[in-house]
Design a protein around this motif. Structure first.
Motif, PDB file in Angstrom:
ATOM      1  N   PRO A  23      41.184  43.476  56.105  1.00 17.17           N
ATOM      2  CA  PRO A  23      41.042  43.945  54.763  1.00 17.17           C
ATOM      3  C   PRO A  23      42.011  45.054  54.321  1.00 17.17           C
ATOM      4  O   PRO A  23      42.116  44.830  53.187  1.00 17.17           O
ATOM      5  N   LEU A  24      41.860  46.054  54.813  1.00 16.99           N
ATOM      6  CA  LEU A  24      42.771  47.073  54.351  1.00 16.99           C
ATOM      7  C   LEU A  24      44.409  46.589  54.456  1.00 16.99           C
ATOM      8  O   LEU A  24      44.968  47.150  53.305  1.00 16.99           O
ATOM      9  N   ASP A  25      44.750  45.865  55.203  1.00 19.21           N
ATOM     10  CA  ASP A  25      45.986  45.561  54.920  1.00 19.21           C
ATOM     11  C   ASP A  25      46.410  44.407  53.751  1.00 19.21           C
ATOM     12  O   ASP A  25      47.258  44.410  52.858  1.00 19.21           O
ATOM     13  N   SER A  26      45.218  43.681  53.562  1.00 11.22           N
ATOM     14  CA  SER A  26      45.142  42.741  52.401  1.00 11.22           C
ATOM     15  C   SER A  26      45.183  43.461  51.136  1.00 11.22           C
ATOM     16  O   SER A  26      45.775  43.176  49.951  1.00 11.22           O
ATOM     17  N   ALA A  27      44.307  44.674  50.846  1.00 11.88           N
ATOM     18  CA  ALA A  27      44.351  45.477  49.901  1.00 11.88           C
ATOM     19  C   ALA A  27      45.550  46.036  49.690  1.00 11.88           C
ATOM     20  O   ALA A  27      45.946  46.138  48.386  1.00 11.88           O
ATOM     21  N   LYS A  28      46.182  46.583  50.662  1.00 11.02           N
ATOM     22  CA  LYS A  28      47.505  47.183  50.521  1.00 11.02           C
ATOM     23  C   LYS A  28      48.623  46.141  49.964  1.00 11.02           C
ATOM     24  O   LYS A  28      49.323  46.646  49.026  1.00 11.02           O
ATOM     25  N   ASP A  39      52.542  44.927  27.568  1.00  9.47           N
ATOM     26  CA  ASP A  39      51.607  45.785  26.796  1.00  9.47           C
ATOM     27  C   ASP A  39      50.526  46.806  27.237  1.00  9.47           C
ATOM     28  O   ASP A  39      49.783  47.487  26.190  1.00  9.47           O
ATOM     29  N   VAL A  40      50.400  46.733  28.392  1.00  9.85           N
ATOM     30  CA  VAL A  40      49.538  47.536  29.062  1.00  9.85           C
ATOM     31  C   VAL A  40      49.853  48.871  29.753  1.00  9.85           C
ATOM     32  O   VAL A  40      51.137  48.814  30.318  1.00  9.85           O
ATOM     33  N   THR A  41      49.418  49.908  29.513  1.00  9.14           N
ATOM     34  CA  THR A  41      49.976  51.100  30.257  1.00  9.14           C
ATOM     35  C   THR A  41      49.942  50.983  31.659  1.00  9.14           C
ATOM     36  O   THR A  41      49.062  50.423  32.386  1.00  9.14           O
ATOM     37  N   PHE A  42      50.765  51.468  32.348  1.00 15.18           N
ATOM     38  CA  PHE A  42      50.983  51.334  33.863  1.00 15.18           C
ATOM     39  C   PHE A  42      49.877  52.220  34.806  1.00 15.18           C
ATOM     40  O   PHE A  42      49.909  53.348  34.646  1.00 15.18           O
ATOM     41  N   ARG A  43      49.045  51.445  35.320  1.00 12.85           N
ATOM     42  CA  ARG A  43      48.166  51.740  36.084  1.00 12.85           C
ATOM     43  C   ARG A  43      47.990  50.993  37.569  1.00 12.85           C
ATOM     44  O   ARG A  43      47.462  49.804  37.218  1.00 12.85           O
ATOM     45  N   THR A  44      48.195  51.466  38.509  1.00 13.67           N
ATOM     46  CA  THR A  44      47.806  50.621  39.830  1.00 13.67           C
ATOM     47  C   THR A  44      46.386  50.603  40.121  1.00 13.67           C
ATOM     48  O   THR A  44      45.832  51.767  40.237  1.00 13.67           O
ATOM     49  N   PRO A  45      45.925  49.500  40.447  1.00  9.72           N
ATOM     50  CA  PRO A  45      44.511  49.771  40.881  1.00  9.72           C
ATOM     51  C   PRO A  45      44.547  50.409  42.179  1.00  9.72           C
ATOM     52  O   PRO A  45      45.189  50.174  43.077  1.00  9.72           O
ATOM     53  N   GLY A  46      43.131  51.110  42.404  1.00  7.93           N
ATOM     54  CA  GLY A  46      42.813  51.948  43.521  1.00  7.93           C
ATOM     55  C   GLY A  46      42.539  51.001  44.608  1.00  7.93           C
ATOM     56  O   GLY A  46      42.182  49.660  44.561  1.00  7.93           O
ATOM     57  N   LEU A  47      42.206  51.580  45.687  1.00  9.30           N
ATOM     58  CA  LEU A  47      41.716  50.676  47.064  1.00  9.30           C
ATOM     59  C   LEU A  47      40.525  50.241  46.919  1.00  9.30           C
ATOM     60  O   LEU A  47      40.153  48.949  47.098  1.00  9.30           O
ATOM     61  N   PHE A  48      39.428  50.928  46.112  1.00  5.70           N
ATOM     62  CA  PHE A  48      37.865  50.380  46.253  1.00  5.70           C
ATOM     63  C   PHE A  48      38.086  49.490  44.979  1.00  5.70           C
ATOM     64  O   PHE A  48      37.441  48.575  44.995  1.00  5.70           O
ATOM     65  N   GLU A  49      38.526  49.730  43.895  1.00  5.27           N
ATOM     66  CA  GLU A  49      38.900  48.687  42.927  1.00  5.27           C
ATOM     67  C   GLU A  49      39.461  47.223  43.200  1.00  5.27           C
ATOM     68  O   GLU A  49      38.918  46.470  42.977  1.00  5.27           O
ATOM     69  N   ARG A  52      36.759  45.592  45.268  1.00 10.41           N
ATOM     70  CA  ARG A  52      35.863  45.011  44.149  1.00 10.41           C
ATOM     71  C   ARG A  52      36.537  43.581  43.468  1.00 10.41           C
ATOM     72  O   ARG A  52      35.730  42.763  43.226  1.00 10.41           O
ATOM     73  N   ASN A  53      37.783  43.723  43.264  1.00  8.51           N
ATOM     74  CA  ASN A  53      38.147  42.720  42.421  1.00  8.51           C
ATOM     75  C   ASN A  53      38.470  41.307  43.366  1.00  8.51           C
ATOM     76  O   ASN A  53      37.919  40.227  42.938  1.00  8.51           O
ATOM     77  N   VAL A  54      38.599  41.607  44.583  1.00 10.82           N
ATOM     78  CA  VAL A  54      38.855  40.657  45.575  1.00 10.82           C
ATOM     79  C   VAL A  54      37.496  39.838  45.976  1.00 10.82           C
ATOM     80  O   VAL A  54      37.428  38.624  46.006  1.00 10.82           O
ATOM     81  N   ILE A  55      36.343  40.671  46.036  1.00 12.02           N
ATOM     82  CA  ILE A  55      35.115  40.186  46.414  1.00 12.02           C
ATOM     83  C   ILE A  55      34.693  39.496  45.381  1.00 12.02           C
ATOM     84  O   ILE A  55      33.991  38.656  45.455  1.00 12.02           O
ATOM     85  N   ARG A  61      35.365  36.315  51.972  1.00 14.38           N
ATOM     86  CA  ARG A  61      36.270  35.786  52.641  1.00 14.38           C
ATOM     87  C   ARG A  61      37.734  36.083  52.284  1.00 14.38           C
ATOM     88  O   ARG A  61      38.620  35.810  52.804  1.00 14.38           O
ATOM     89  N   GLY A  62      37.890  36.444  50.928  1.00 14.01           N
ATOM     90  CA  GLY A  62      38.931  36.734  50.497  1.00 14.01           C
ATOM     91  C   GLY A  62      39.759  37.734  50.936  1.00 14.01           C
ATOM     92  O   GLY A  62      40.969  37.889  50.847  1.00 14.01           O
TER      93      GLY A  62
END
Length: 88
Positions: A23-28, A39-49, A52-55, A61-62
């Motif tokens: 799961p950590l490797d998938s998030a990475k 049009d969106v300011t650059f911001r990479t999502p964090g690990l917990f975000e 949350r998005n994947v779940i 299972r994602g």
């Protein structure tokens, strides 16, 4: 009999490693391949975000998508490593 125990111990260790680390490797990978819209300011999502998005989209299972090849490789590698480096 001890060779079988060594092989199975290594395989169990490889399986445990993948179950915890995948799961950590998938998030990475998701974070690394994150694309930014123009049009969106650059911001990479964090690990917990990212978790949350994947779940929310794919369920738990994602987090384990594509786990089969990693599981097969690590179980085989660690099983033979334990078998070949065991002391008699």
């Amino acid at each position: 009999m001890t060779h079988l125990i060594d092989l199975l111990s290594g395989m169990l260790g490889g399986c445990s490693c993948v179950i915890v680390g995948h799961p950590l490797d998938s998030a990475k990978v998701i974070i690394q391949t994150y694309t930014v819209k123009k049009d969106v300011t650059f911001r990479t999502p964090g690990l917990f975000e990212t978790f949350r998005n994947v779940i929310s989209k794919n369920g738990y299972r994602g987090l384990y998508a594509g786990v089969t090849p990693a599981l097969a490789a690590n179980m085989t590698e660690n099983g033979f490593f334990f078998l070949l480096t065991a002391k008699p």
